[in-house]
Write an enzyme that holds these catalytic residues in place. Structure first.
Site, PDB file in Angstrom:
ATOM      1  N   ASP A  72      -3.148  14.172   6.684  1.00  0.00           N
ATOM      2  CA  ASP A  72      -2.603  12.933   6.149  1.00  0.00           C
ATOM      3  C   ASP A  72      -1.364  13.177   5.286  1.00  0.00           C
ATOM      4  O   ASP A  72      -1.458  13.114   4.061  1.00  0.00           O
ATOM      5  CB  ASP A  72      -3.701  12.230   5.321  1.00  0.00           C
ATOM      6  CG  ASP A  72      -3.364  10.778   5.040  1.00  0.00           C
ATOM      7  OD1 ASP A  72      -2.374  10.283   5.589  1.00  0.00           O
ATOM      8  OD2 ASP A  72      -4.113  10.146   4.276  1.00  0.00           O
ATOM      9  N   ASN A  80      -3.492  -1.902   7.506  1.00  0.00           N
ATOM     10  CA  ASN A  80      -4.803  -2.395   7.060  1.00  0.00           C
ATOM     11  C   ASN A  80      -4.688  -3.907   6.927  1.00  0.00           C
ATOM     12  O   ASN A  80      -4.272  -4.424   5.901  1.00  0.00           O
ATOM     13  CB  ASN A  80      -5.179  -1.780   5.706  1.00  0.00           C
ATOM     14  CG  ASN A  80      -5.380  -0.284   5.819  1.00  0.00           C
ATOM     15  OD1 ASN A  80      -6.046   0.201   6.735  1.00  0.00           O
ATOM     16  ND2 ASN A  80      -4.792   0.472   4.902  1.00  0.00           N
ATOM     17  N   ARG A  91     -12.297  17.185   9.678  1.00  0.00           N
ATOM     18  CA  ARG A  91     -11.435  16.005   9.812  1.00  0.00           C
ATOM     19  C   ARG A  91     -10.185  16.320  10.635  1.00  0.00           C
ATOM     20  O   ARG A  91      -9.710  15.471  11.391  1.00  0.00           O
ATOM     21  CB  ARG A  91     -11.057  15.531   8.403  1.00  0.00           C
ATOM     22  CG  ARG A  91     -10.022  14.457   8.382  1.00  0.00           C
ATOM     23  CD  ARG A  91      -9.771  13.974   6.969  1.00  0.00           C
ATOM     24  NE  ARG A  91      -8.602  13.110   6.965  1.00  0.00           N
ATOM     25  CZ  ARG A  91      -8.120  12.509   5.904  1.00  0.00           C
ATOM     26  NH1 ARG A  91      -8.703  12.669   4.721  1.00  0.00           N
ATOM     27  NH2 ARG A  91      -7.060  11.731   5.990  1.00  0.00           N
ATOM     28  N   ARG A 106      -2.641   3.549  16.867  1.00  0.00           N
ATOM     29  CA  ARG A 106      -2.574   4.744  16.009  1.00  0.00           C
ATOM     30  C   ARG A 106      -3.713   5.727  16.300  1.00  0.00           C
ATOM     31  O   ARG A 106      -4.838   5.311  16.609  1.00  0.00           O
ATOM     32  CB  ARG A 106      -2.610   4.339  14.535  1.00  0.00           C
ATOM     33  CG  ARG A 106      -1.373   3.565  14.130  1.00  0.00           C
ATOM     34  CD  ARG A 106      -1.455   3.140  12.690  1.00  0.00           C
ATOM     35  NE  ARG A 106      -1.009   4.151  11.764  1.00  0.00           N
ATOM     36  CZ  ARG A 106      -1.616   4.440  10.619  1.00  0.00           C
ATOM     37  NH1 ARG A 106      -2.747   3.852  10.281  1.00  0.00           N
ATOM     38  NH2 ARG A 106      -1.111   5.342   9.806  1.00  0.00           N
ATOM     39  N   GLU A 142       3.754   9.228  -0.614  1.00  0.00           N
ATOM     40  CA  GLU A 142       2.368   9.116  -1.074  1.00  0.00           C
ATOM     41  C   GLU A 142       1.834  10.414  -1.663  1.00  0.00           C
ATOM     42  O   GLU A 142       1.256  10.422  -2.749  1.00  0.00           O
ATOM     43  CB  GLU A 142       1.486   8.648   0.084  1.00  0.00           C
ATOM     44  CG  GLU A 142       0.022   8.608  -0.290  1.00  0.00           C
ATOM     45  CD  GLU A 142      -0.882   8.155   0.842  1.00  0.00           C
ATOM     46  OE1 GLU A 142      -0.383   7.813   1.925  1.00  0.00           O
ATOM     47  OE2 GLU A 142      -2.108   8.146   0.626  1.00  0.00           O
ATOM     48  N   GLU A 170       4.583   9.716  14.019  1.00  0.00           N
ATOM     49  CA  GLU A 170       4.579   8.923  12.782  1.00  0.00           C
ATOM     50  C   GLU A 170       4.757   9.856  11.596  1.00  0.00           C
ATOM     51  O   GLU A 170       4.008  10.821  11.443  1.00  0.00           O
ATOM     52  CB  GLU A 170       3.255   8.163  12.653  1.00  0.00           C
ATOM     53  CG  GLU A 170       3.121   7.392  11.346  1.00  0.00           C
ATOM     54  CD  GLU A 170       1.791   6.640  11.207  1.00  0.00           C
ATOM     55  OE1 GLU A 170       1.309   6.066  12.207  1.00  0.00           O
ATOM     56  OE2 GLU A 170       1.231   6.649  10.098  1.00  0.00           O
ATOM     57  N   GLU A 201       6.506  21.744  -3.087  1.00  0.00           N
ATOM     58  CA  GLU A 201       5.394  22.500  -2.496  1.00  0.00           C
ATOM     59  C   GLU A 201       4.939  23.618  -3.438  1.00  0.00           C
ATOM     60  O   GLU A 201       3.752  23.868  -3.607  1.00  0.00           O
ATOM     61  CB  GLU A 201       5.838  23.097  -1.160  1.00  0.00           C
ATOM     62  CG  GLU A 201       4.743  23.900  -0.475  1.00  0.00           C
ATOM     63  CD  GLU A 201       5.196  24.499   0.851  1.00  0.00           C
ATOM     64  OE1 GLU A 201       6.419  24.698   1.021  1.00  0.00           O
ATOM     65  OE2 GLU A 201       4.340  24.755   1.698  1.00  0.00           O
ATOM     66  N   GLU A 245     -11.082   4.448   8.349  1.00  0.00           N
ATOM     67  CA  GLU A 245     -11.110   4.028   6.945  1.00  0.00           C
ATOM     68  C   GLU A 245     -11.530   2.570   6.804  1.00  0.00           C
ATOM     69  O   GLU A 245     -10.875   1.771   6.124  1.00  0.00           O
ATOM     70  CB  GLU A 245      -9.728   4.271   6.303  1.00  0.00           C
ATOM     71  CG  GLU A 245      -9.331   5.738   6.328  1.00  0.00           C
ATOM     72  CD  GLU A 245      -7.950   6.030   5.757  1.00  0.00           C
ATOM     73  OE1 GLU A 245      -7.102   5.128   5.720  1.00  0.00           O
ATOM     74  OE2 GLU A 245      -7.734   7.181   5.332  1.00  0.00           O
ATOM     75  N   GLU A 251       0.860  -1.179   0.000  1.00  0.00           N
ATOM     76  CA  GLU A 251       0.000   0.000   0.000  1.00  0.00           C
ATOM     77  C   GLU A 251       0.903   1.238   0.000  1.00  0.00           C
ATOM     78  O   GLU A 251       1.787   1.366   0.844  1.00  0.00           O
ATOM     79  CB  GLU A 251      -0.900  -0.026   1.241  1.00  0.00           C
ATOM     80  CG  GLU A 251      -1.824   1.166   1.308  1.00  0.00           C
ATOM     81  CD  GLU A 251      -3.147   0.852   2.014  1.00  0.00           C
ATOM     82  OE1 GLU A 251      -3.510  -0.334   2.142  1.00  0.00           O
ATOM     83  OE2 GLU A 251      -3.820   1.811   2.429  1.00  0.00           O
TER      84      GLU A 251
HETATM   85  C1  GCU Z   1      -3.705   7.307   4.143  1.00  0.00           C
HETATM   86  C2  GCU Z   1      -3.395   6.384   3.021  1.00  0.00           C
HETATM   87  C3  GCU Z   1      -3.916   5.014   3.271  1.00  0.00           C
HETATM   88  C4  GCU Z   1      -3.455   4.523   4.640  1.00  0.00           C
HETATM   89  C5  GCU Z   1      -3.816   5.533   5.702  1.00  0.00           C
HETATM   90  C6  GCU Z   1      -3.254   5.196   7.069  1.00  0.00           C
HETATM   91  O1  GCU Z   1      -5.071   7.563   4.179  1.00  0.00           O
HETATM   92  O2  GCU Z   1      -3.916   6.894   1.835  1.00  0.00           O
HETATM   93  O3  GCU Z   1      -3.436   4.184   2.245  1.00  0.00           O
HETATM   94  O4  GCU Z   1      -4.009   3.308   4.937  1.00  0.00           O
HETATM   95  O5  GCU Z   1      -3.286   6.768   5.355  1.00  0.00           O
HETATM   96  O6  GCU Z   1      -2.330   5.876   7.492  1.00  0.00           O
HETATM   97  O7  GCU Z   1      -3.734   4.288   7.725  1.00  0.00           O
END
Ligand code: GCU
Length: 662
Positions: free
Chosen positions: A349, A186, A320, A303, A377, A371, A495, A270, A144
């Site tokens: 994020d 995840n 958010r 987390r 990303e 973190e 940026e 999520e 991911e």
């Molecule tokens: C972001 C990311 C996800 C990831 C999430 C997380 O949203 O796009 O892919 O799972 O962060 O930190 O858990």
């Protein structure tokens, strides 16, 4: 080296000018057979052999002209080391094995950076007790947010432990990493959960490879395991059958994986299951697991990336950015002592610019760690050059005002501020099975940089960049200067051509590379940036969502006032007209135009600088980065055009310099 199967990154030891015929390694006070000492000695043999062309032996080196001594001394700080050298020896002193290993790598680093063997001297102790990498590797081998190939841990739902794993552990130890979470936060598909018989033997093997280099292995966990694996009907953390299931499971896990450091958990976020389903708090969830794992000395890393991605924000109060603080602050002091909260650097994020999460230091009675994400990303997918250490430095240097002294983020996450021994830094890692590990050769600077910074938060971005360059390439000083400059400027360049003034996003939904001004993935309720024909930005003041009030008063006052708020965050905190004058003296709209043109122009400049290195570095490295710069320029052009034309059309305001806006 043509037979190399993968790059040796910064451990590709090169011969120095100084040749030494014989070098003796002596281990004094440490158990020579200890797995970590053994790894250290192996590394020294390899490095000294290559760097000096020496014949390296072990034992009493009286007859040899030069000795490297690894000496135990309980006066040295935990995981720290001291280096001194003279005409006849380098002396590496430490009180524990990890310290000795870090001292060995530090001596090698000095030598690789060109310090003469008689002039080595350093005293170091880690700033942070926990220095971790988080892999988002899936069991099927995909990663991911991975931009450098597939997983080197997992292939088709099986675990791989091979020479590459050993090299990986060496690289991580060489930069001071002492904990690694091997699987994605995840955790999906119960058939491939790592806490089952199917995987124990291989995870154990992996944990032993890590242990050889002083690293603890950790696993991400699915909070709903009692349902998914255990066949229970619920995973309520206060339910006795659930607690008992976890007790049995964790006992089984530790029987099979005695070296396990603990678990990392993403809950209630999520789509991940969590305690909220049962009306329980995040503390209820984390503490239950903490209590269960306590007898085994394990820890729970919980987390704080908890938010409702389906929330309706049209009322201009829902935000958010507020979520982490809202969910966790009022539970401060309730978390058990083997639980640590892992908090992303910003409230959203991993955007290119965000304010620092107010939860860091907002919590004063809870173990907490920072973190960050070195997987790029939102910062260019390891195609665009974006050296992130300057961003991490900004985070660490931020003054929270959580108390009188010792109140920066570095103080908080190191445990200094509130006296926690469970504290530290974690990074979502940027590696994969590409030959060069990080997709773009230059992205390895972030891998190296995070580790070095987590061990020593006092190092500057430039020092880290130079070390990495010296160890990776063999460049003349003018070229080293140029490459250092490219790295140091790259974050601001990125940026400039992407999202302005702290607003964030404007990136393609889900993929997160390339522009899409209205493209926030949770934009069912309207655009994220709230731009209309008059202005842009999110009002997070006391009259808006109130997010600014989550900071201690000194910061809250600054963020709440658009005249005091730093320009680079002003649209994060305020909705402002395009004609608003920034502290720089420019209007918001002119700033948008200027930075986008500049960002593209500067990206061209650094891409052209890279071309000056042709023939001075191995051609595969040169070509790899050259190709990525070509893609970066196309990306920067696209961002510049789309953002400028979007805001030109929306605002109807001309560029003062009348440049062409498509
Ligand atoms: C972001 C990311 C996800 C990831 C999430 C997380 O949203 O796009 O892919 O799972 O962060 O930190 O858990």
């Amino acid at each position: 080296m043509e037979s190399a199967k993968w790059s040796q990154l910064w451990l590709d030891y090169k011969k120095c000018k100084d040749s030494v015929e014989k070098i003796a390694i002596e281990v004094l006070g440490f158990d020579r057979a200890h797995r970590v000492i053994d790894s250290g000695v192996k590394e020294l043999k390899l490095a000294l052999g290559r760097i000096f062309g020496a014949e390296v032996s072990e034992g009493n080196g009286a007859a040899d002209p030069f000795a490297v001594k690894i000496v135990k001394d309980s006066a040295v700080a935990k995981e720290g080391y001291e280096l001194v050298s003279s005409a006849s020896e380098i002396r590496i002193t430490a009180s524990d094995e990890n310290g000795a290993l870090y001292g060995i790598f530090a001596a090698i680093r000095k030598l690789s950076c060109g310090v003469a063997k008689e002039e080595i001297s350093e005293k170091a102790a880690p700033s942070n007790p926990l220095r971790m990498m988080n892999h988002w590797d899936n069991m099927d081998g995909s990663i991911e947010r991975g931009y450098s190939g597939n997983s080197f841990f997992f292939v088709d739902n099986e675990i791989v432990v091979d020479e590459r794993t050993v090299d990986y552990a060496r690289f991580m130890a060489s930069i001071g990493i002492n904990g690694i979470v091997i699987n994605n936060v995840n955790v999906k598909d119960a058939a491939s959960y790592l806490i089952t018989d199917r995987y124990f033997a291989k995870v154990k093997e992996l944990s032993e490879v890590f242990a050889d280099y002083g690293i603890r292995l950790y696993l991400s966990l699915n909070f709903a395991s009692p349902i998914e694996l255990g066949g229970l009907e619920l995973c309520d953390p206060l339910d006795e059958s659930v607690i008992n299931w976890w007790k049995d499971k964790v006992k089984e896990v530790y029987d099979k994986l005695p070296l396990l450091g603990g678990f990392l958990v993403k809950a209630d976020s999520e789509g991940r299951p969590g305690p909220f389903t049962y009306g329980r708090t995040q503390a209820d969830g984390a503490n239950m697991l903490g209590d269960v794992i306590k007898p085994y000395g394990g820890i729970i890393i919980w987390r704080c990336f908890v938010y409702n991605c389906t929330q309706d924000w049209r009322d201009y109060k829902t935000d958010r950015a507020r979520a982490g603080y809202d969910y966790f602050k009022n539970l401060d002091g309730q978390y058990h002592d083997n639980v640590i909260l892992q908090i992303k650097n910003g409230p959203m994020d991993f955007q290119i610019r965000e304010p620092i999460s107010p939860l860091l230091g907002g919590l004063t009675k809870t173990n907490q760690m920072l973190e960050v994400q070195i997987a790029q990303e939102y910062t260019g997918h390891q195609i665009d050059l974006c050296y992130l250490v300057p961003m991490f430095k900004e985070v660490l240097d931020f003054k929270t005002y959580c108390q009188k002294d010792n109140d920066t983020i570095a103080d908080v996450v190191s445990g200094r501020a509130f006296g926690n021994s469970l504290a530290g830094m974690a990074a979502v890692i940027n590696t994969g099975n590409d030959f060069n590990w990080t997709g773009n050769y230059l992205a390895a600077a972030n891998l190296y940089g995070f580790g070095r910074l987590s061990y020593n938060t006092e190092l500057s971005s430039e020092e880290i960049a130079r070390e990495w360059i010296k160890m990776t390439f063999s460049l003349e000083i003018v070229d080293e200067d140029m490459l250092t400059d490219m790295l140091l400027r790259s974050r601001e360049i990125y940026e400039k051509y992407t999202s302005p003034l702290g607003i964030g996003w404007m990136v393609t939904p889900n993929g997160h590379y390339g522009p899409s001004v209205d493209g926030y993935e949770y934009s069912r309720w309207g655009t994220y940036h709230r731009a209309d024909h008059l202005g842009i930005g999110v009002d997070r003041t006391d009259k808006g969502t109130g997010y600014a009030q989550q900071y201690y008063k000194e910061n809250a006052e600054v963020y709440n006032d658009p005249k005091k708020c730093p320009d680079n965050l002003v649209l994060f905190f305020h909705h402002l007209p395009y004609t608003w004058k920034l502290q720089s003296g420019k209007t918001v709209i002119q700033h948008i135009y200027d930075t986008h043109f500049e960002g593209y122009a500067e990206a061209k400049e650094i891409a052209a600088n890279w071309e000056k290195l042709e023939g001075k570095i191995p051609s595969d490295m040169y070509n790899n980065v050259h190709h990525r710069f070509e893609m970066q320029l196309a990306n920067a052009r696209e961002w510049c055009d789309q953002v400028n034309s979007y805001f030109y059309r929306k605002s109807g305001i001309e560029d003062e310099l009348h440049r062409e806006i498509y």
